[in-house]
Design a protein around this motif. Structure first.
Motif, PDB file in Angstrom:
ATOM      1  N   GLU A   1       0.829  -1.209   0.000  1.00  0.00           N
ATOM      2  CA  GLU A   1       0.000   0.000   0.000  1.00  0.00           C
ATOM      3  C   GLU A   1       0.866   1.263   0.000  1.00  0.00           C
ATOM      4  OE1 GLU A   1      -4.230  -0.503   2.033  1.00  0.00           O
ATOM      5  OE2 GLU A   1      -2.591  -0.786   3.448  1.00  0.00           O
TER       6      GLU A   1
ATOM      7  N   VAL B   1       2.408   1.698  -3.457  1.00  0.00           N
ATOM      8  CA  VAL B   1       1.433   2.198  -4.422  1.00  0.00           C
ATOM      9  C   VAL B   1       1.247   3.705  -4.240  1.00  0.00           C
ATOM     10  CG1 VAL B   1      -1.005   2.157  -5.095  1.00  0.00           C
ATOM     11  CG2 VAL B   1       0.216   0.012  -4.715  1.00  0.00           C
ATOM     12  N   GLU B   2       1.122   4.136  -2.989  1.00  0.00           N
ATOM     13  CA  GLU B   2       0.937   5.564  -2.715  1.00  0.00           C
ATOM     14  C   GLU B   2       2.129   6.378  -3.226  1.00  0.00           C
ATOM     15  OE1 GLU B   2      -1.279   8.701  -1.698  1.00  0.00           O
ATOM     16  OE2 GLU B   2      -1.922   6.605  -1.516  1.00  0.00           O
TER      17      GLU B   2
ATOM     18  N   SER C   1       4.235   5.425  -5.721  1.00  0.00           N
ATOM     19  CA  SER C   1       4.645   5.188  -7.111  1.00  0.00           C
ATOM     20  C   SER C   1       3.522   5.146  -8.134  1.00  0.00           C
ATOM     21  CB  SER C   1       5.418   3.854  -7.183  1.00  0.00           C
ATOM     22  OG  SER C   1       6.467   3.807  -6.250  1.00  0.00           O
ATOM     23  N   PHE C   2       2.262   5.352  -7.735  1.00  0.00           N
ATOM     24  CA  PHE C   2       1.182   5.110  -8.697  1.00  0.00           C
ATOM     25  C   PHE C   2       1.256   6.032  -9.912  1.00  0.00           C
ATOM     26  CE2 PHE C   2      -0.743   8.379  -6.049  1.00  0.00           C
ATOM     27  CZ  PHE C   2      -1.449   9.164  -6.957  1.00  0.00           C
TER      28      PHE C   2
ATOM     29  N   LEU D   1       2.534  -4.522 -12.490  1.00  0.00           N
ATOM     30  CA  LEU D   1       2.479  -5.313 -11.262  1.00  0.00           C
ATOM     31  C   LEU D   1       3.805  -6.020 -10.998  1.00  0.00           C
ATOM     32  CD1 LEU D   1       0.859  -6.455  -8.886  1.00  0.00           C
ATOM     33  CD2 LEU D   1       0.077  -8.286 -10.412  1.00  0.00           C
TER      34      LEU D   1
ATOM     35  N   TYR E   1       6.147  -3.883  -9.019  1.00  0.00           N
ATOM     36  CA  TYR E   1       5.800  -3.819  -7.597  1.00  0.00           C
ATOM     37  C   TYR E   1       6.263  -5.091  -6.887  1.00  0.00           C
ATOM     38  CZ  TYR E   1       2.872   0.360  -8.059  1.00  0.00           C
ATOM     39  OH  TYR E   1       2.418   1.654  -8.251  1.00  0.00           O
TER      40      TYR E   1
ATOM     41  N   SER F   1      -3.443  -5.656  -8.849  1.00  0.00           N
ATOM     42  CA  SER F   1      -3.564  -4.756 -10.000  1.00  0.00           C
ATOM     43  C   SER F   1      -4.812  -3.878  -9.899  1.00  0.00           C
ATOM     44  CB  SER F   1      -3.592  -5.564 -11.298  1.00  0.00           C
ATOM     45  OG  SER F   1      -4.637  -6.521 -11.265  1.00  0.00           O
TER      46      SER F   1
ATOM     47  N   ILE G   1      -4.072  -0.954  -7.602  1.00  0.00           N
ATOM     48  CA  ILE G   1      -3.249   0.063  -8.270  1.00  0.00           C
ATOM     49  C   ILE G   1      -4.126   0.922  -9.176  1.00  0.00           C
ATOM     50  CG2 ILE G   1      -1.302   0.457  -9.819  1.00  0.00           C
ATOM     51  CD1 ILE G   1      -0.269  -2.359  -8.895  1.00  0.00           C
TER      52      ILE G   1
ATOM     53  N   ARG H   1      -6.298   3.338  -7.163  1.00  0.00           N
ATOM     54  CA  ARG H   1      -5.599   4.517  -6.638  1.00  0.00           C
ATOM     55  C   ARG H   1      -5.416   5.569  -7.731  1.00  0.00           C
ATOM     56  NH1 ARG H   1      -4.791   8.524  -5.140  1.00  0.00           N
ATOM     57  NH2 ARG H   1      -3.269   9.368  -3.654  1.00  0.00           N
ATOM     58  N   THR H   2      -5.110   5.122  -8.952  1.00  0.00           N
ATOM     59  CA  THR H   2      -4.966   6.052 -10.066  1.00  0.00           C
ATOM     60  C   THR H   2      -6.304   6.714 -10.394  1.00  0.00           C
ATOM     61  OG1 THR H   2      -3.192   4.664 -10.957  1.00  0.00           O
ATOM     62  CG2 THR H   2      -4.164   6.286 -12.442  1.00  0.00           C
TER      63      THR H   2
END
Length: 286
Positions: A186, A189-190, A192-193, A199, A202, A226, A229, A232-233
């Motif tokens: 998590e 992702v925050e 690097s999104f 995937l 990551y 996935s 991710i 988040r985007t």
């Protein structure tokens, strides 16, 4: 570029300097009165806020959702959530601002407290929260021996009360035990999104296989890695479309897409409409 082209990111509202203390406590009046009791939509990238409202009222807008404020109440504002407030003149209470470092060091992923805290919420004030807030502000204003340790302990107790209230109000959230690996995913992702990493990247950065990463994500959320991710985007894309004047093409580049048409297809698949139509519906109030 005009200020409306970006979502304002502050530490405390209107300030960009890092917090010089373990945390920050102030009255709602202290900052709101300076801005005619209205705080425009903004966000805090590395700060979590708890608002304890005792009297007055108003409304809170958090990630496009408007919540009436009926004290005594608690407002939970997670890191990164876009939020603004309209307070009735004279509203009283406190704002507790906690750094990411304090939360990351004090909350174990296995204990499950962080998951409900990541959900924006406006709730009736939990029993004990007013007393904790009063003790926090009293300790904050003193310079006694052991002050930092007292503040950390009281702040973590406040987050525990908030998480308990949120989990009780939404019992399907925050209950699974989150693995340390998923917590690291998590955070990654925050971070690097916007880079649009596949995937496999990551998984490599976390030193596991994509299959194992998917398994851990599914155990924690019921969704593959996935999908998290992509979500988040999409959340960031919606925020930028709602709170800024950036064009869809500018947002595409902001989020790491090399082709605005690809971004438009990605957004339409995730929301059911292309970015332009999404923004038009907002303008019509739909």
């Amino acid at each position: 570029m005009p200020s409306a082209a970006r979502i304002s990111s502050y530490n405390l509202f209107g300030e960009t300097a890092e917090l010089a203390d373990v945390l920050h406590v102030e009255t709602i009046r202290a900052r709101s009165e300076l801005h005619d009791w209205q705080l425009k939509p903004h966000r805090h990238d590395r700060l979590h806020q708890l608002l304890v409202l005792m009297r007055g009222g108003g409304s809170a807008e958090i990630d496009t959702n408007t919540h009436p404020l009926s004290p005594p109440s608690l407002v939970n504002v997670p890191r990164g959530a876009v939020h603004g407030f309209r307070f009735a003149s004279g509203t009283s209470g406190w704002v507790l601002t906690l750094t990411s470092d304090l939360l990351d060091e004090g909350l174990s992923a296995q204990e499950g407290v962080q998951a409900p805290l990541d959900l924006p919420a406006v709730l009736p004030l939990p029993d004990g929260m007013e007393a904790l807030a009063r003790q926090l502000i009293a300790e904050y204003q003193r310079r006694d021996f052991g002050r930092a340790q007292m503040l950390r302990g009281l702040a973590l107790a406040a987050t525990a009360l908030a998480a308990r209230a949120i989990a009780t109000a939404q019992p399907t959230t925050g209950t699974p035990q989150t693995s340390p690996l998923f917590a690291r995913f998590e955070a990654l992702v925050e971070e690097s999104f916007r880079q649009r990493l596949p995937l496999a990247d990551y998984a490599r950065l976390l030193a596991v296989s994509p299959t194992h990463l998917n398994r851990i994500a599914h155990q924690a959320t019921g969704q593959p890695a996935s999908a998290l991710i992509r979500a988040r985007t999409l959340r960031e894309a919606r925020r930028l479309l709602i709170y800024t004047s950036l064009s869809a093409a500018q947002i595409a580049y902001e989020l790491g897409f090399s082709d605005p048409a690809h971004f438009s297809r990605f957004f339409a698949k995730g929301t059911g409409m292309p970015p332009r139509k999404f923004r038009q519906q907002l303008a019509r109030g739909g």
